[in-house]
Design an enzyme around this catalytic site. Structure first.
Site, PDB file in Angstrom:
ATOM      1  N   HIS A  34     -15.646 -46.812  25.483  1.00 28.71           N
ATOM      2  CA  HIS A  34     -14.974 -48.102  25.659  1.00 28.71           C
ATOM      3  C   HIS A  34     -13.521 -47.819  26.036  1.00 28.71           C
ATOM      4  O   HIS A  34     -13.109 -46.658  26.135  1.00 28.71           O
ATOM      5  CB  HIS A  34     -15.083 -48.934  24.373  1.00 28.71           C
ATOM      6  CG  HIS A  34     -14.700 -48.180  23.134  1.00 28.71           C
ATOM      7  ND1 HIS A  34     -13.398 -47.776  22.890  1.00 28.71           N
ATOM      8  CD2 HIS A  34     -15.435 -47.712  22.096  1.00 28.71           C
ATOM      9  CE1 HIS A  34     -13.356 -47.119  21.745  1.00 28.71           C
ATOM     10  NE2 HIS A  34     -14.584 -47.044  21.240  1.00 28.71           N
ATOM     11  N   HIS A  37     -11.539 -45.080  24.180  1.00 25.60           N
ATOM     12  CA  HIS A  37     -11.745 -43.698  24.650  1.00 25.60           C
ATOM     13  C   HIS A  37     -11.012 -43.468  25.976  1.00 25.60           C
ATOM     14  O   HIS A  37     -10.410 -42.430  26.194  1.00 25.60           O
ATOM     15  CB  HIS A  37     -13.234 -43.434  24.936  1.00 25.60           C
ATOM     16  CG  HIS A  37     -14.124 -43.495  23.730  1.00 25.60           C
ATOM     17  ND1 HIS A  37     -15.063 -44.471  23.543  1.00 25.60           N
ATOM     18  CD2 HIS A  37     -14.232 -42.673  22.663  1.00 25.60           C
ATOM     19  CE1 HIS A  37     -15.716 -44.264  22.421  1.00 25.60           C
ATOM     20  NE2 HIS A  37     -15.242 -43.177  21.859  1.00 25.60           N
ATOM     21  N   LYS A 149      -7.005 -44.641  15.445  1.00 21.52           N
ATOM     22  CA  LYS A 149      -7.922 -45.530  14.715  1.00 21.52           C
ATOM     23  C   LYS A 149      -8.634 -44.744  13.607  1.00 21.52           C
ATOM     24  O   LYS A 149      -8.786 -45.233  12.493  1.00 21.52           O
ATOM     25  CB  LYS A 149      -8.951 -46.148  15.642  1.00 21.52           C
ATOM     26  CG  LYS A 149      -9.839 -47.079  14.876  1.00 21.52           C
ATOM     27  CD  LYS A 149     -11.050 -47.479  15.645  1.00 21.52           C
ATOM     28  CE  LYS A 149     -12.135 -47.814  14.676  1.00 21.52           C
ATOM     29  NZ  LYS A 149     -13.127 -46.761  14.554  1.00 21.52           N
ATOM     30  N   ASP A 150      -9.036 -43.522  13.930  1.00 21.93           N
ATOM     31  CA  ASP A 150      -9.644 -42.652  12.919  1.00 21.93           C
ATOM     32  C   ASP A 150      -8.528 -41.784  12.345  1.00 21.93           C
ATOM     33  O   ASP A 150      -8.445 -40.583  12.621  1.00 21.93           O
ATOM     34  CB  ASP A 150     -10.744 -41.797  13.548  1.00 21.93           C
ATOM     35  CG  ASP A 150     -11.873 -42.661  14.094  1.00 21.93           C
ATOM     36  OD1 ASP A 150     -12.235 -43.656  13.442  1.00 21.93           O
ATOM     37  OD2 ASP A 150     -12.375 -42.367  15.188  1.00 21.93           O
ATOM     38  N   GLN A 153      -9.340 -38.690  10.285  1.00 20.96           N
ATOM     39  CA  GLN A 153      -9.864 -37.638  11.167  1.00 20.96           C
ATOM     40  C   GLN A 153      -8.719 -36.940  11.903  1.00 20.96           C
ATOM     41  O   GLN A 153      -8.688 -35.708  12.018  1.00 20.96           O
ATOM     42  CB  GLN A 153     -10.844 -38.256  12.166  1.00 20.96           C
ATOM     43  CG  GLN A 153     -11.239 -37.321  13.300  1.00 20.96           C
ATOM     44  CD  GLN A 153     -12.361 -37.885  14.143  1.00 20.96           C
ATOM     45  OE1 GLN A 153     -13.512 -37.862  13.727  1.00 20.96           O
ATOM     46  NE2 GLN A 153     -12.061 -38.401  15.330  1.00 20.96           N
ATOM     47  N   VAL A 176      -6.572 -48.948  20.450  1.00 23.34           N
ATOM     48  CA  VAL A 176      -6.687 -50.028  21.442  1.00 23.34           C
ATOM     49  C   VAL A 176      -7.474 -51.163  20.790  1.00 23.34           C
ATOM     50  O   VAL A 176      -8.504 -50.921  20.162  1.00 23.34           O
ATOM     51  CB  VAL A 176      -7.391 -49.534  22.725  1.00 23.34           C
ATOM     52  CG1 VAL A 176      -7.517 -50.659  23.753  1.00 23.34           C
ATOM     53  CG2 VAL A 176      -6.625 -48.358  23.322  1.00 23.34           C
ATOM     54  N   MET A 184     -11.082 -51.244  18.920  1.00 29.02           N
ATOM     55  CA  MET A 184     -12.267 -50.894  19.710  1.00 29.02           C
ATOM     56  C   MET A 184     -13.018 -49.747  19.055  1.00 29.02           C
ATOM     57  O   MET A 184     -12.409 -48.806  18.541  1.00 29.02           O
ATOM     58  CB  MET A 184     -11.860 -50.526  21.122  1.00 29.02           C
ATOM     59  CG  MET A 184     -11.423 -51.746  21.880  1.00 29.02           C
ATOM     60  SD  MET A 184     -11.426 -51.453  23.631  1.00 29.02           S
ATOM     61  CE  MET A 184     -10.741 -53.013  24.166  1.00 29.02           C
ATOM     62  N   ARG A 187     -19.186 -48.701  17.487  1.00 30.39           N
ATOM     63  CA  ARG A 187     -20.019 -49.415  16.500  1.00 30.39           C
ATOM     64  C   ARG A 187     -19.857 -50.932  16.605  1.00 30.39           C
ATOM     65  O   ARG A 187     -20.670 -51.660  16.048  1.00 30.39           O
ATOM     66  CB  ARG A 187     -19.710 -48.930  15.079  1.00 30.39           C
ATOM     67  CG  ARG A 187     -20.209 -47.513  14.825  1.00 30.39           C
ATOM     68  CD  ARG A 187     -20.173 -47.142  13.343  1.00 30.39           C
ATOM     69  NE  ARG A 187     -20.906 -45.906  13.098  1.00 30.39           N
ATOM     70  CZ  ARG A 187     -20.346 -44.699  12.996  1.00 30.39           C
ATOM     71  NH1 ARG A 187     -19.039 -44.555  13.088  1.00 30.39           N
ATOM     72  NH2 ARG A 187     -21.097 -43.627  12.775  1.00 30.39           N
TER      73      ARG A 187
END
Ligand code: PAF
Length: 280
Positions: A34, A37, A149-150, A153, A176, A184, A187
Site C-alpha cells: 500500500h 510501503h 508505524k511498527d 520493530q 502514512v 495504512m 491488515r
C-alpha cells in the site's frame, strides 16, 4: 525492474553494485503493498542508487493462532506498484531457501521485545530479527528503510544492527495515514466496511492523548483511561494502551519529552497497532 527469487543471484547482483560504488537500499516487506510501503520505497529511492524491495511472508513471526495462512498476498499487483515507483529489484525468496530443512538459528533480543506487542505475540520479534538478518545477508544493503508505524520493530532492528555491528544504516520513515487518520496496513484489508469506519478510533485515541499531553496532563493513567474510553466507545477492544519511553519502551508513570503513546486494538477480529509521539 528485475525479479530475483534466489539468494545467490541477489548476492551476486549486490556485490557487482558494490564494486561500482552503488549505494544499495532495502525495503523489507511482506507484500500486499500500500502507499505506506511505497513511501518507504520513495525514501530509499532518494538515498540510494539501487533500490531492492523484498517480499516474503515470514512464517516465523506469526504465532500458531495468528493469520499466516490468511495473510493477504497479491504478487502481480505488488510488482506493478513497485515498477511504477522506480524499484530496481524485487527480491522474492522462497520458503525452502529461507528456512531449509535443519534450520535452527534464532536471532533474539533480551529486553526490547519484553514490552507492548512482544508481550502479546510470543516469539514475534525473534521471527522478525531472524528473517531481517537473513534478508540483510542476501541483499547486502547499505541502507534499510522501516516504517515508524511498527515502532517497536524499528527499535528492535536498530538495536540488532548496533549490537551486531552490521554496516547498515537503518532509516525510519513516517507513518502514512488514510484521510481519517487510520495508519495504512496490509491488515486493513480484513476490515468490513463497518469495521473500517470503527477503525479510526485507534488514531483518535492517540490524538486525544497527544492533545491532553500538550495541554499539560502528565499523569499517564489519565491518558490511558482516555484512550481506552475512545476505543471502547467505538466498539473496538483494547489489547493494550501504553505511554512509553521512546528508547527503552518501558511504561512511564509521567509523560516526558519524546514519550510515545502506543495502542493495539481489535476491530472485530483484526488487530491493529499504531503509535504517536506525544509532545510537539
Ligand atoms: O514489517 C514487516 O512487514 C515485517 O515485519 C518485515 C520487517 C518485512 C519482516 O518480515
Amino acid at each position: 525492474m528485475k525479479v530475483i527469487r534466489t539468494v545467490s543471484e541477489m548476492q551476486a547482483l549486490s556485490r557487482s553494485w558494490a564494486r561500482q560504488g552503488t549505494v544499495i537500499g532495502l525495503v523489507p516487506t511482506m507484500g500486499f503493498l500500500h502507499e505506506g510501503h511505497l513511501s518507504l520505497v520513495d525514501t530509499a529511492r532518494e538515498r540510494c542508487g539501487a533500490v531492492v524491495v523484498s517480499i516474503f511472508v515470514n512464517p516465523m513471526q506469526f504465532g500458531p493462532k495468528e493469520d499466516f495462512n490468511a495473510y493477504p498476498r497479491n504478487e502481480k499487483q505488488d510488482l506493478e506498484l513497485l515498477e511504477a515507483r522506480g524499484t530496481d529489484v524485487v527480491f522474492i525468496p522462497q520458503l525452502d531457501e529461507m528456512y531449509p530443512k535443519g534450520f535452527e538459528t534464532r536471532v533474539e533480543l533480551t529486553r526490547l521485545p519484553n514490552h507492548l506487542c512482544g508481550l502479546r505475540r510470543e516469539g514475534h520479534f525473534r521471527g522478525v530479527t531472524t528473517v531481517v538478518l537473513k534478508l540483510f545477508a542476501a541483499v547486502l544493503p547499505n541502507i534499510a528503510v522501516f516504517g515508524e508505524k511498527d515502532y517497536q520493530q524499528l527499535l528492535v532492528i536498530q538495536r540488532m544492527v548496533r549490537d551486531l555491528n552490521l554496516p547498515i544504516e537503518v532509516v525510519a520513515a513516517p507513518t502514512v495515514r488514510e484521510p481519517d487518520g487510520l495508519a495504512m496496513s496490509s491488515r486493513n484489508s480484513y476490515l468490513s466496511p463497518e469495521e473500517r469506519t470503527m477503525a479510526s478510533c485507534v488514531f483518535q485515541a492517540l490524538q486525544r492523548a497527544r492533545q491532553m499531553a500538550n495541554g499539560g496532563v502528565v499523569d499517564t493513567i489519565m491518558l490511558r483511561r482516555a484512550m481506552t474510553e475512545i476505543i471502547e466507545q467505538a466498539g473496538a477492544q483494547v489489547d493494550y494502551v501504553a505511554v512509553v519511553d521512546p528508547d527503552t519502551l518501558e511504561e512511564l508513570l509521567l509523560v516526558k519529552e519524546r514519550a510515545h503513546a502506543a495502542v493495539a486494538a481489535f476491530v472485530g477480529r483484526t488487530r491493529l497497532i499504531d503509535n504517536i509521539r506525544l509532545k510537539g
